[in-house]
Write an enzyme that holds these catalytic residues in place. Structure first.
Site, mmCIF file in Angstrom:
data_model
loop_
_atom_site.group_PDB
_atom_site.id
_atom_site.type_symbol
_atom_site.label_atom_id
_atom_site.label_comp_id
_atom_site.label_asym_id
_atom_site.label_seq_id
_atom_site.Cartn_x
_atom_site.Cartn_y
_atom_site.Cartn_z
ATOM 1 N N SER A 33 0.820 -1.214 0.000
ATOM 2 C CA SER A 33 0.000 0.000 0.000
ATOM 3 C C SER A 33 0.855 1.266 0.000
ATOM 4 C CB SER A 33 -0.939 -0.005 1.211
ATOM 5 O OG SER A 33 -0.207 -0.144 2.407
ATOM 6 N N THR A 34 2.025 1.240 0.655
ATOM 7 C CA THR A 34 2.880 2.436 0.661
ATOM 8 C C THR A 34 3.421 2.698 -0.743
ATOM 9 O OG1 THR A 34 3.544 1.703 2.867
ATOM 10 C CG2 THR A 34 4.688 3.610 1.975
ATOM 11 N N GLY A 84 8.479 -0.742 0.620
ATOM 12 C CA GLY A 84 8.089 -0.712 2.025
ATOM 13 C C GLY A 84 8.692 -1.875 2.790
ATOM 14 N N LYS A 96 10.124 -8.298 5.130
ATOM 15 C CA LYS A 96 9.255 -7.898 4.029
ATOM 16 C C LYS A 96 8.472 -9.124 3.574
ATOM 17 C CE LYS A 96 10.872 -5.564 0.701
ATOM 18 N NZ LYS A 96 9.516 -4.995 0.690
ATOM 19 N N GLY A 97 7.463 -8.884 2.743
ATOM 20 C CA GLY A 97 6.741 -10.018 2.183
ATOM 21 C C GLY A 97 5.349 -10.198 2.731
ATOM 22 N N GLU A 105 10.752 -8.450 -5.107
ATOM 23 C CA GLU A 105 11.285 -7.218 -4.508
ATOM 24 C C GLU A 105 12.795 -7.337 -4.304
ATOM 25 O OE1 GLU A 105 7.167 -6.003 -2.202
ATOM 26 O OE2 GLU A 105 8.700 -7.089 -1.118
HETATM 27 C C1 5RP Z 1 5.233 -6.745 0.110
HETATM 28 C C2 5RP Z 1 6.077 -6.000 1.082
HETATM 29 C C3 5RP Z 1 5.570 -4.670 1.522
HETATM 30 O O1 5RP Z 1 6.567 -3.728 1.323
HETATM 31 C C4 5RP Z 1 5.212 -4.758 2.973
HETATM 32 O O2 5RP Z 1 4.285 -5.808 3.179
HETATM 33 C C5 5RP Z 1 4.621 -3.428 3.485
HETATM 34 O O3 5RP Z 1 3.371 -3.227 2.912
HETATM 35 P P1 5RP Z 1 2.517 -1.924 3.178
HETATM 36 O O4 5RP Z 1 3.207 -0.784 2.494
HETATM 37 O O5 5RP Z 1 1.176 -2.237 2.579
HETATM 38 O O6 5RP Z 1 2.423 -1.709 4.666
HETATM 39 O O7 5RP Z 1 7.108 -6.423 1.513
HETATM 40 O O8 5RP Z 1 5.795 -7.976 -0.220
#
Ligand code: 5RP
Length: 215
Positions: A33-34, A84, A96-97, A105
């Protein structure tokens, strides 16, 4: 942390990240989302940079914002990667993930000259606590699962590359040792532990204020 504050912090950090991008750059965007807000902020600025996207969702966010995507199969290097994280620990390790895109990523981050990790302050922790996201090969999945006591398969569709998402509840007192074990486990495509030498630059939103932290 209220959802509203969380959203405001993501928007603040996304605007800051968008301000780092210049029109001559090739930029890798992660997922989540970020990152979707980063794509929107870049669109609002009328960015003429070119972008690769780690997930179909990011590709959609980028094209909806009017950004130009490159062919990730033929583009080798990126000037900048923006992504993010789910948690960032005081020692610099990150998980992450959460969105299941960590394999792609890591590929993009590794191909970038600079990686900027964008988070709200609520993601900063003393020590990592999240279960470690995993992408597993579907082939001989039962054998891989047997090697990973504590793993839970995620109730989620396969990744864009056909991988199976899972989460491993494991103590993270020594993230380097866990990462090394996961790197050496057959059947794991990739895990969500990112080392401090990768996560060297952070944009961290504390309310509306964004801190630029370099290690
Ligand atoms: C996706 C990620 C995202 O960067 C992580 O989950 C953060 O997500 P958000 O910005 O929605 O909080 O690693 O694989």
């Amino acid at each position: 942390m209220s959802d509203q504050r969380d959203r405001r912090e993501k928007e603040a950090v996304a605007r800051s990240a968008a301000g780092l991008v210049t029109d001559d750059q090739l930029v890798a965007l992660g997922s989540g989302s970020t990152v979707a807000l980063v794509a929107a902020a870049l669109g609002e600025r009328g960015s003429r940079a070119r972008f690769a996207a780690a997930s179909p969702a990011t590709a959609l966010a980028a094209t909806s914002a009017g950004l130009t995507l490159v062919d990730d199969t033929t583009t080798a290097r990126y000037d900048l990667a923006i992504d993010g994280a789910d948690e960032v620990a005081a020692d610099g390790w990150a998980v992450k993930g959460g969105g299941g895109a960590h394999t792609r990523e890591r590929i993009l981050i590794s191909a970038a000259d600079r990686f900027v990790c964008v988070v709200g302050a609520s993601k900063l922790v003393d020590r990592l606590t999240w279960p470690v996201p995993l992408e597993l090969q579907p082939f001989a999945l039962a054998s891989t699962v047997e090697r990973l006591p504590g793993v839970v398969l995620r109730d989620a569709p396969p990744t864009a590359d056909g991988g199976v998402l899972a989460d491993l509840a494991v103590p993270l007192d020594d993230p380097a040792a866990v990462a090394a074990r996961l790197d050496a486990t057959p059947g794991i495509v990739d895990h969500g532990l990112f080392a401090p030498d990768v996560v060297r630059e952070l944009l961290i939103a504390h309310g509306d204020h964004v801190e630029h932290r370099r290690r």
